[in-house]
Design a protein around this motif. Structure first.
Motif, PDB file in Angstrom:
ATOM      1  N   GLY A  48       3.311   4.699   1.259  1.00  0.00           N
ATOM      2  CA  GLY A  48       2.369   3.655   1.593  1.00  0.00           C
ATOM      3  C   GLY A  48       1.096   3.676   0.766  1.00  0.00           C
ATOM      4  N   LEU A  49       1.047   4.534  -0.235  1.00  0.00           N
ATOM      5  CA  LEU A  49      -0.120   4.655  -1.096  1.00  0.00           C
ATOM      6  C   LEU A  49      -0.246   3.402  -1.961  1.00  0.00           C
ATOM      7  CD1 LEU A  49      -2.297   6.733  -2.060  1.00  0.00           C
ATOM      8  CD2 LEU A  49      -0.673   7.353  -3.838  1.00  0.00           C
ATOM      9  N   THR A  50      -1.427   2.817  -1.996  1.00  0.00           N
ATOM     10  CA  THR A  50      -1.678   1.654  -2.842  1.00  0.00           C
ATOM     11  C   THR A  50      -1.985   2.147  -4.249  1.00  0.00           C
ATOM     12  OG1 THR A  50      -2.558   0.397  -0.982  1.00  0.00           O
ATOM     13  CG2 THR A  50      -3.146  -0.358  -3.197  1.00  0.00           C
ATOM     14  N   ILE A  51      -1.227   1.686  -5.208  1.00  0.00           N
ATOM     15  CA  ILE A  51      -1.431   2.056  -6.599  1.00  0.00           C
ATOM     16  C   ILE A  51      -2.113   0.880  -7.303  1.00  0.00           C
ATOM     17  CG2 ILE A  51      -0.324   2.762  -8.757  1.00  0.00           C
ATOM     18  CD1 ILE A  51      -0.010   4.826  -6.510  1.00  0.00           C
ATOM     19  N   TYR A  52      -3.234   1.153  -7.954  1.00  0.00           N
ATOM     20  CA  TYR A  52      -3.980   0.131  -8.672  1.00  0.00           C
ATOM     21  C   TYR A  52      -3.526   0.073 -10.120  1.00  0.00           C
ATOM     22  CZ  TYR A  52      -7.108  -0.319  -4.734  1.00  0.00           C
ATOM     23  OH  TYR A  52      -7.624  -0.574  -3.489  1.00  0.00           O
ATOM     24  N   LYS A  53      -3.385  -1.110 -10.634  1.00  0.00           N
ATOM     25  CA  LYS A  53      -3.006  -1.316 -12.029  1.00  0.00           C
ATOM     26  C   LYS A  53      -4.254  -1.364 -12.896  1.00  0.00           C
ATOM     27  CE  LYS A  53       1.368  -1.963 -11.098  1.00  0.00           C
ATOM     28  NZ  LYS A  53       2.272  -0.867 -11.222  1.00  0.00           N
TER      29      LYS A  53
ATOM     30  N   ALA B 230      -7.667  -5.349  -7.170  1.00  0.00           N
ATOM     31  CA  ALA B 230      -6.728  -4.672  -6.277  1.00  0.00           C
ATOM     32  C   ALA B 230      -5.358  -5.323  -6.414  1.00  0.00           C
ATOM     33  CB  ALA B 230      -7.242  -4.773  -4.842  1.00  0.00           C
ATOM     34  N   PRO B 231      -4.318  -4.666  -5.926  1.00  0.00           N
ATOM     35  CA  PRO B 231      -2.981  -5.270  -5.991  1.00  0.00           C
ATOM     36  C   PRO B 231      -2.905  -6.644  -5.316  1.00  0.00           C
ATOM     37  CG  PRO B 231      -2.785  -2.945  -5.501  1.00  0.00           C
ATOM     38  CD  PRO B 231      -4.251  -3.273  -5.449  1.00  0.00           C
ATOM     39  N   ASP B 232      -3.770  -6.902  -4.316  1.00  0.00           N
ATOM     40  CA  ASP B 232      -3.759  -8.211  -3.660  1.00  0.00           C
ATOM     41  C   ASP B 232      -4.597  -9.249  -4.406  1.00  0.00           C
ATOM     42  OD1 ASP B 232      -6.388  -7.506  -3.127  1.00  0.00           O
ATOM     43  OD2 ASP B 232      -6.155  -7.486  -0.949  1.00  0.00           O
ATOM     44  N   GLY B 233      -5.164  -8.856  -5.569  1.00  0.00           N
ATOM     45  CA  GLY B 233      -5.948  -9.778  -6.377  1.00  0.00           C
ATOM     46  C   GLY B 233      -7.448  -9.733  -6.111  1.00  0.00           C
TER      47      GLY B 233
END
Length: 171
Positions: free
Chosen positions: A3-8, A82-85
């Motif tokens: 569940g770790l959010t990975i940032y690009k 963030a991954p959600d923009g």
């Protein structure tokens, strides 16, 4: 770590505080490892702002100016969204630089280098045996600095075994 959010990360022409740079360091021991493993980069640094960068080298974590840096070709990368923009504010990226600066003088992790070579070249994962904290490797310093700002770059338990190639968005 599920569940770790990975940032690009995205390339950055001019670095902002908290961005990181990937470097080819000819002549450095890590460059030999990079050549053996086919990596494009052999070193990683954090941009601290005001022309300063922080790096983990064999003499420990230190700060120096970009202008005096021996490698002129630094490829800069940064997290901007963030991954959600959603926009990642500069204040959060400043925490990356603050963490790196807080580690000045920290000893280098000499065992990270052979552990990565063993894992990548021979395919033997020794990360479960790896407990050498709070030492620093160059890429580990970058990964830990981002983690300190809740901007996870990579899904790994042992951040000192992160390599410049792991941080290379083009790989």
């Amino acid at each position: 770590m599920s569940g770790l959010t990975i940032y690009k990360v995205r390339p950055a022409v001019e670095p902002l505080p908290g961005d990181y740079g990937l470097v080819k360091m000819p002549g450095a021991p890590a460059h030999i490892e990079a050549m053996l493993l086919g990596w494009r980069f052999s070193h990683a640094v954090v941009y601290a702002g005001h022309g300063q960068l922080v790096e983990a080298r064999f003499d420990g974590v230190r700060e120096r100016t970009v202008a005096e840096y021996p490698a002129q070709d630094i490829s800069w990368f940064g997290v901007r969204s963030a991954p959600d923009g959603a926009l990642v504010p500069q204040s959060r990226r400043d925490r990356v630089a603050e963490y790196a600066i807080s580690r000045l003088g920290q000893p280098y992790d000499y065992l990270a280098w052979p552990a990565v070579l063993i894992g990548d070249y021979w395919g033997i994962d020794i990360s479960g045996l790896y407990v050498f904290d709070p030492l620093a490797s160059c890429s580990g310093l970058v990964a830990r600095a981002y983690l300190a700002a809740d901007l996870n770059l990579i899904n790994r338990q042992v951040l000192n075994l992160v390599t410049p190639e792991d941080l290379n968005p083009g790989s």
